[in-house]
Enzyme design. Structure first.
Site, PDB file in Angstrom:
ATOM      1  N   GLU A 121     -41.070  52.509  -7.095  1.00 56.34           N
ATOM      2  CA  GLU A 121     -41.273  52.652  -8.539  1.00 56.34           C
ATOM      3  C   GLU A 121     -40.065  53.246  -9.258  1.00 56.34           C
ATOM      4  OE1 GLU A 121     -46.154  53.114  -8.341  1.00 56.34           O
ATOM      5  OE2 GLU A 121     -44.954  54.772  -9.115  1.00 56.34           O
TER       6      GLU A 121
ATOM      7  N   SER B 244     -50.299  59.055   3.411  1.00 54.71           N
ATOM      8  CA  SER B 244     -50.038  60.383   2.882  1.00 54.71           C
ATOM      9  C   SER B 244     -48.584  60.557   2.434  1.00 54.71           C
ATOM     10  CB  SER B 244     -50.443  61.416   3.941  1.00 54.71           C
ATOM     11  OG  SER B 244     -50.568  62.700   3.413  1.00 54.71           O
TER      12      SER B 244
ATOM     13  N   LYS C 252     -54.172  57.460   1.259  1.00 55.33           N
ATOM     14  CA  LYS C 252     -54.569  58.869   1.308  1.00 55.33           C
ATOM     15  C   LYS C 252     -53.859  59.600   0.180  1.00 55.33           C
ATOM     16  CE  LYS C 252     -54.713  63.243   2.989  1.00 55.33           C
ATOM     17  NZ  LYS C 252     -53.883  64.399   2.588  1.00 55.33           N
TER      18      LYS C 252
END
Length: 466
Positions: free
Chosen positions: A308, A297, A322
């Site tokens: 990224e 999560s 999740k």
């Protein structure tokens, strides 16, 4: 706050769940501003007629509150979404406590998936962690009562309780089978960030969840390590089940240049909202992130964002996966509906739901790190057979004893247990129970702490960046 770090996979000898896994957003989020289509009263004619029929024709007296609660639960259950749920007053209070203050329970994040109640991750330092509860363990029974068919909040209500009381759990672990635990409940602290300076001026920061104070705790930890001369950072997100989305965004911004993407939110109409770093980054020194199958999560948001948008290497194992966002609406009576309102995507627009995030550097723990807890209140002796005997044999083998792993408590194994007892200055009975079991758990913990192969790989990787 500085504190000696404990590994997320600690195996100890006591025991003692908190709340459902959620990626929670608070009322000031723009997501709450999304409008829903109105529904005409005619849509509820059937529901009203059923209500009136039950009130007038049912052969026993009915309770209006229970009927309404049941109708709401039915609507939520029809969504077939383990993260959307209806919570009564008591359950809602428990949920609020897990993201804002200390609470009493055993300290494990759980979820409902495909009709099963599963452990997402034990909370750092909690009775659940000390008992050896692992991510993906399935809860079968609580105090002898099956949780089959329960939603996650109903199961949690059974597990939680006052500090000092015990709860009995029957778990199923893949590759091991059923495990019985008797766990003493305790107060679960709110502290979520732990830090220390390692060799070579490496700052290690463990983040255990994302609560209301986590961003400040992280900032304080970084400031402290900077003053001590940190030249690089390891962020340990292993076993972190998530929490507040805005905390994950704020914390990610510390490591990401202003203007770069942190995450995206996608609504059911297909529109997307991009969350960007709004401030200048705080940390410019080399950083790596540790993850595993208990990283979920909000923790996945941060891990993906740093990789990224800042090219930070992820090290460890594939994360939980999740990728949805929930809001919670409280009603006048104190009950709450927690509802999935959107998907979240990584900075580059990937949806990791049920897939997880694969690390760039794979690192696994030794096999013995996954061994289950042995109950010190139980006795294992000559003539016994079964899973727990096999587990004890594997533990002693991991500690360097010559053991035949055959699930049989034969005379050879009695001799090995006596060797262990002699070494640890315990009564040489050859019986595994009480202090012997406790000491076995402690010694295995020490070995695990000294052989954290994932942390070793993180240090190795970071040194190349420094």
């Amino acid at each position: 706050m500085k504190r000696q770090l404990k590994l997320f996979f600690i195996v100890l000898i006591t025991a003692v769940v908190a709340s459902a896994l959620t990626l929670f957003i608070t009322g000031n989020s723009s997501i709450l501003g999304q409008k829903s289509a109105s529904t005409g009263d005619s849509k509820f004619d059937k529901l009203n007629k059923a209500y009136e029929q039950i009130k007038s024709d049912y052969y026993q007296k009915t309770d209006d509150d229970k009927l309404v609660d049941g109708a709401i639960k039915g609507m939520i259950q029809s969504l077939d979404d383990p993260y959307s749920t209806y919570m009564d007053q008591e359950q809602a209070k428990s949920f609020d406590e897990t993201i804002s203050a200390s609470f009493e329970g055993i300290g494990a994040q759980v979820e409902e998936k495909d009709g099963e109640i599963l452990i997402v991750s034990p909370i750092k330092g909690s009775p659940a962690e000390k008992a050896g509860i692992k991510p993906r363990d399935q809860i079968i029974k609580v105090n002898g009562k099956s949780v089959k068919g329960m939603n996650v909040n109903e199961a949690v209500a059974l597990i939680r309780g006052k500090k000092g009381t015990k709860v009995k759990l029957e778990l199923n672990r893949a590759g091991v089978g059923n495990i019985d635990l008797s766990i003493k409940r305790d107060t679960i602290p709110v502290e979520t960030v732990y830090s220390e300076m390692k060799d070579n001026n490496i700052g290690e920061i463990q983040i255990t969840s994302f609560s209301e104070t986590t961003a400040k705790e992280l900032t304080d930890a970084i400031d402290s390590l900077e003053k001590k001369g940190a030249k690089g950072y390891i962020l340990d997100l292993r076993g972190n089940p998530g929490g507040l989305m805005e905390q994950a965004i704020t914390m990610s911004n510390l490591f990401i240049d202003k203007g770069k993407n942190i995450m995206q939110v996608e609504y059911k109409n297909g529109s997307k909202e991009v969350m960007k770093a709004e401030k200048e980054r705080k940390v410019t020194k080399p950083t790596v992130v540790l993850v595993n199958d208990g990283t979920a999560s909000a923790a996945e948001i941060m891990a993906a964002a740093l990789h990224e948008s800042s090219n930070v290497p992820l090290i460890g194992e594939t994360t939980f996966g999740k990728g949805t966002v929930q809001t919670a609406k409280e009603y006048d009576d104190g009950s709450t509906v927690k509802l999935t309102v959107a998907k979240w995507l990584t900075a580059d627009g990937e949806w990791i739901h049920k897939k997880g995030i694969k690390p760039q550097v794979k690192a696994e723990l030794p096999d013995y790190a996954k061994l289950p807890y042995l109950d010190a209140d139980k006795t294992y002796k000559s003539g016994d057979t079964g899973t727990n005997v096999k587990v004890a044999q594997k533990m002693l083998k991991a500690l360097g004893y010559k053991v035949k792993v055959n699930s049989m408590y034969d005379q050879d194994f009695v001799s090995v247990v006596k060797q262990f007892q002699k070494k640890e200055k315990l009564n040489e009975t050859g019986i595994l129970t009480g202090d012997t079991t406790t000491k076995l758990m402690i010694e295995l913990q020490k070995k695990l702490s000294d052989n954290d192969t994932q942390m070793e790989k993180a240090i190795e990787t970071l040194k190349k960046e420094m």
